[in-house]
Design an enzyme around this catalytic site. Structure first.
Site, PDB file in Angstrom:
ATOM      1  CG  ASN A 192      -0.050  -0.332   2.603  1.00 39.02           C
ATOM      2  OD1 ASN A 192       0.686   0.753   2.686  1.00 39.02           O
ATOM      3  ND2 ASN A 192      -0.194  -0.916   3.217  1.00 39.02           N
TER       4      ASN A 192
ATOM      5  CG  PHE B 103      -3.309   5.824  13.286  1.00 47.79           C
ATOM      6  CD1 PHE B 103      -2.613   5.631  14.156  1.00 47.79           C
ATOM      7  CD2 PHE B 103      -3.797   6.659  12.029  1.00 47.79           C
ATOM      8  CE1 PHE B 103      -1.389   6.538  15.109  1.00 47.79           C
ATOM      9  CE2 PHE B 103      -2.897   7.693  12.584  1.00 47.79           C
ATOM     10  CZ  PHE B 103      -2.141   8.076  13.566  1.00 47.79           C
TER      11      PHE B 103
ATOM     12  CE  LYS C 146      -8.053  -4.364  14.829  1.00 50.57           C
ATOM     13  NZ  LYS C 146      -7.156  -4.820  13.870  1.00 50.57           N
TER      14      LYS C 146
HETATM   15  O1  PMT Z   1       2.934   6.202   6.582  1.00 55.24           O
HETATM   16  P1  PMT Z   1       1.870   7.665   6.107  1.00 55.24           P
HETATM   17  O2  PMT Z   1       2.281   8.030   4.532  1.00 55.24           O
HETATM   18  O3  PMT Z   1       1.979   8.381   6.938  1.00 55.24           O
HETATM   19  O4  PMT Z   1       0.793   7.518   6.301  1.00 55.24           O
HETATM   20  C1  PMT Z   1      -0.130   7.136   7.590  1.00 55.24           C
HETATM   21  C2  PMT Z   1      -1.019   6.734   7.667  1.00 55.24           C
HETATM   22  C3  PMT Z   1      -2.023   6.788   6.362  1.00 55.24           C
HETATM   23  C4  PMT Z   1      -0.605   4.887   6.580  1.00 55.24           C
HETATM   24  C5  PMT Z   1      -1.945   5.578   8.863  1.00 55.24           C
HETATM   25  O5  PMT Z   1      -2.235   7.463   9.296  1.00 55.24           O
HETATM   26  C6  PMT Z   1      -2.562   5.326   9.376  1.00 55.24           C
HETATM   27  O6  PMT Z   1      -3.805   5.377   9.318  1.00 55.24           O
HETATM   28  N1  PMT Z   1      -2.697   4.014   9.548  1.00 55.24           N
HETATM   29  C7  PMT Z   1      -3.382   2.721   9.942  1.00 55.24           C
HETATM   30  C8  PMT Z   1      -3.372   1.951   8.705  1.00 55.24           C
HETATM   31  C9  PMT Z   1      -4.013   0.383   8.838  1.00 55.24           C
HETATM   32  O7  PMT Z   1      -3.585  -0.323   8.419  1.00 55.24           O
HETATM   33  O8  PMT Z   1      -5.451   0.494   9.014  1.00 55.24           O
HETATM   34  P2  PMT Z   1      -6.807  -0.649   9.327  1.00 55.24           P
HETATM   35  O9  PMT Z   1      -7.801   0.766   9.530  1.00 55.24           O
HETATM   36  O10 PMT Z   1      -6.047  -1.526   8.300  1.00 55.24           O
HETATM   37  O11 PMT Z   1      -6.084  -1.196  10.773  1.00 55.24           O
HETATM   38  C10 PMT Z   1      -6.439  -0.695  11.628  1.00 55.24           C
HETATM   39  C11 PMT Z   1      -5.256  -1.020  13.119  1.00 55.24           C
HETATM   40  O12 PMT Z   1      -4.758  -2.557  12.506  1.00 55.24           O
HETATM   41  C12 PMT Z   1      -4.118  -0.225  12.119  1.00 55.24           C
HETATM   42  O13 PMT Z   1      -3.411   0.114  13.979  1.00 55.24           O
HETATM   43  C13 PMT Z   1      -3.050  -1.210  12.401  1.00 55.24           C
HETATM   44  O14 PMT Z   1      -1.705  -0.670  12.111  1.00 55.24           O
HETATM   45  C14 PMT Z   1      -3.375  -2.442  12.773  1.00 55.24           C
HETATM   46  N2  PMT Z   1      -3.228  -4.082  12.431  1.00 55.24           N
HETATM   47  C15 PMT Z   1      -4.329  -3.831  10.761  1.00 55.24           C
HETATM   48  C16 PMT Z   1      -3.805  -5.242  10.779  1.00 55.24           C
HETATM   49  C17 PMT Z   1      -2.772  -5.577  10.022  1.00 55.24           C
HETATM   50  N3  PMT Z   1      -3.030  -7.311  10.241  1.00 55.24           N
HETATM   51  N4  PMT Z   1      -2.479  -5.650  12.509  1.00 55.24           N
HETATM   52  C18 PMT Z   1      -2.037  -4.935  12.701  1.00 55.24           C
HETATM   53  O15 PMT Z   1      -2.307  -4.744  13.771  1.00 55.24           O
END
Ligand code: PMT
Length: 401
Positions: A208, A322, A340
């Site tokens: 991504n 996030f 979570k």
């Molecule tokens: O890196 P940049 O270009 O500055 O961009 C920043 C960002 C957009 C990446 C950041 O601000 C952001 O939103 N990060 C979270 C991205 C994400 O994966 O979101 P999600 O809604 O899919 O996941 C929710 C949470 O679970 C996140 O904290 C993620 O780190 C975590 N996760 C997700 C999937 C996974 N398999 N394991 C996880 O721990």
């Protein structure tokens, strides 16, 4: 970052004096009021006029000059400073400081000031390595002065090695850190950043557009507040922030392993990384050849790292996630917060201009477990990071840890 702060920049005579001009510019740009003091030898390399024009203040250079002493005396200069930065600091200046010699404008101030002193040495590599110079540096470190070590590389004297003045950006960052209240001192903090890459052959992967900027900003601001910071980063072009330990990983499985190994020792964990939810079920050993046929890649789910952290959260740890969303921002974020077992979630609307992946700015809503919600305007990722750490500090103070 330096608004309202007074920095006294002491310049001693070496070829790196010209780099001090850039340093003045950086300090002024960050809002500091800068007073420059030059030794007699420093004035042979660059004229005081340059520093006067850049700092907009009279340059201190002669202890016995009626003119500069009547405008602002050297003792006033010593009192006025919130921070003294010595760049470049020659071997001679280090020796005088270690011995307590005060025989000119700069060294007199150095004995008279009670402000923190940052020493940025620059000299020939043999002078740097000389046992006397090293002994003087140890003496200064023991006195509480912060040493910003020189860089390694080609030197003006045609030799190679340590002795180049540290990068001006690193000196600026060190100055900001010295002047930032240490509100996270004693805390261990883990931040994840960047994307993961899930390869299905040696040259192709699923990923991504995460640049790592948001996570690196969080790590940088926590380090400025004196936390011990570990940054677990997926592939990113960004340099590790100063004073931060970085662990580089590529896949979600590697990221999970690196994080879970140290997670129980952390006071706070912020998962900013855009972890790939899926990975190819198989990885070809060689590059898959192009063919006119359609290609199907079977994906299997990756472990949810944040979910595992929430399930095994030790008492008192603050866990921040996030939520990157393109619809139902607040509702989806709140669901993730509860599912979570998080203390805070940062809801990131990816549809907003200048927000989300790759940009220097972001627009987020911070949602607490107790229901409190604050929507922040579009601001730099460093500013967003400051707001997040303010919240985490409030949770620490409220007995979360
Ligand atoms: O890196 P940049 O270009 O500055 O961009 C920043 C960002 C957009 C990446 C950041 O601000 C952001 O939103 N990060 C979270 C991205 C994400 O994966 O979101 P999600 O809604 O899919 O996941 C929710 C949470 O679970 C996140 O904290 C993620 O780190 C975590 N996760 C997700 C999937 C996974 N398999 N394991 C996880 O721990």
């Amino acid at each position: 970052m330096l608004k309202g702060k007074s920095i006294l920049l002491g310049i001693s005579g070496g070829i790196a004096v010209y780099k001090a001009a850039e340093l003045v510019r950086l300090f002024v740009k960050e809002g500091a009021s800068v007073h420059v003091v030059m030794t007699a030898n420093a004035q042979r390399f660059v004229t005081p006029l340059t520093f006067q024009a850049l700092s907009n203040n009279v340059v201190g250079r002669d202890l016995f000059s009626m003119q500069s002493e009547s405008r602002i005396s050297h003792i006033q200069m010593a009192r006025l400073a919130d921070l003294v930065v010595l760049a470049p600091a020659t071997a001679n200046l280090l020796a005088k400081m270690a011995a307590g010699i005060a025989d000119d404008y700069l060294t007199t101030i150095l004995l008279a000031t009670t402000a923190p002193v940052m020493v940025c040495p620059a000299m020939n590599v043999k002078m740097w390595e000389h046992p006397v110079t090293q002994r003087n540096l140890r003496t200064l470190a023991e006195l509480g002065h912060r040493i910003v070590p020189p860089g390694v590389g080609a030197l003006a004297c045609q030799e190679e090695g340590a002795g180049r003045l540290a990068d001006t950006a690193d000196i600026l960052e060190s100055a900001i850190r010295v002047l930032t209240p240490p509100t996270l001192a004693g805390r261990s903090i883990l931040v994840s950043a960047g994307p993961t890459r899930e390869h299905f052959d040696p040259v192709r992967f699923l990923s991504n557009p995460s640049s790592g900027k948001m996570g690196y900003a969080l790590a940088k601001i926590a380090a400025r507040r004196s936390a011990r910071v570990c940054l677990v980063s997926g592939p990113s072009a960004l340099p590790a922030p100063a004073g931060v330990e970085r662990i580089c990983v590529t896949t979600a499985l590697q990221m999970g392993e690196a994080i879970l190994e140290i997670s129980s020792k952390q006071d706070a964990i912020v998962m900013t990384a855009a972890v790939s939810d899926y990975r190819p079920a198989q990885r070809a050993a060689r590059k898959i050849k192009k063919s006119p046929e359609a290609l199907s890649v079977l994906l299997e789910p990756n472990p949810d790292i944040l979910g595992s952290l929430g399930a095994a959260k030790p008492p008192g740890q603050v866990l921040v996630g996030f939520a990157a969303e393109t619809e139902n921002l607040a509702q989806n974020a709140r669901d993730k917060l509860m599912r979570k077992n998080l203390d805070l979630i940062v809801a990131n609307d990816l549809t907003g201009e200048g927000a989300g992946f790759g940009s220097d700015t972001n627009e987020v809503t911070i949602i607490e477990r107790g229901g409190e919600e604050s929507a922040l305007f579009l601001m730099t990722k460093e500013e967003v990071a400051s707001h997040i750490w303010d919240r985490v500090e409030r949770l620490f103070a409220g007995g979360k840890n």
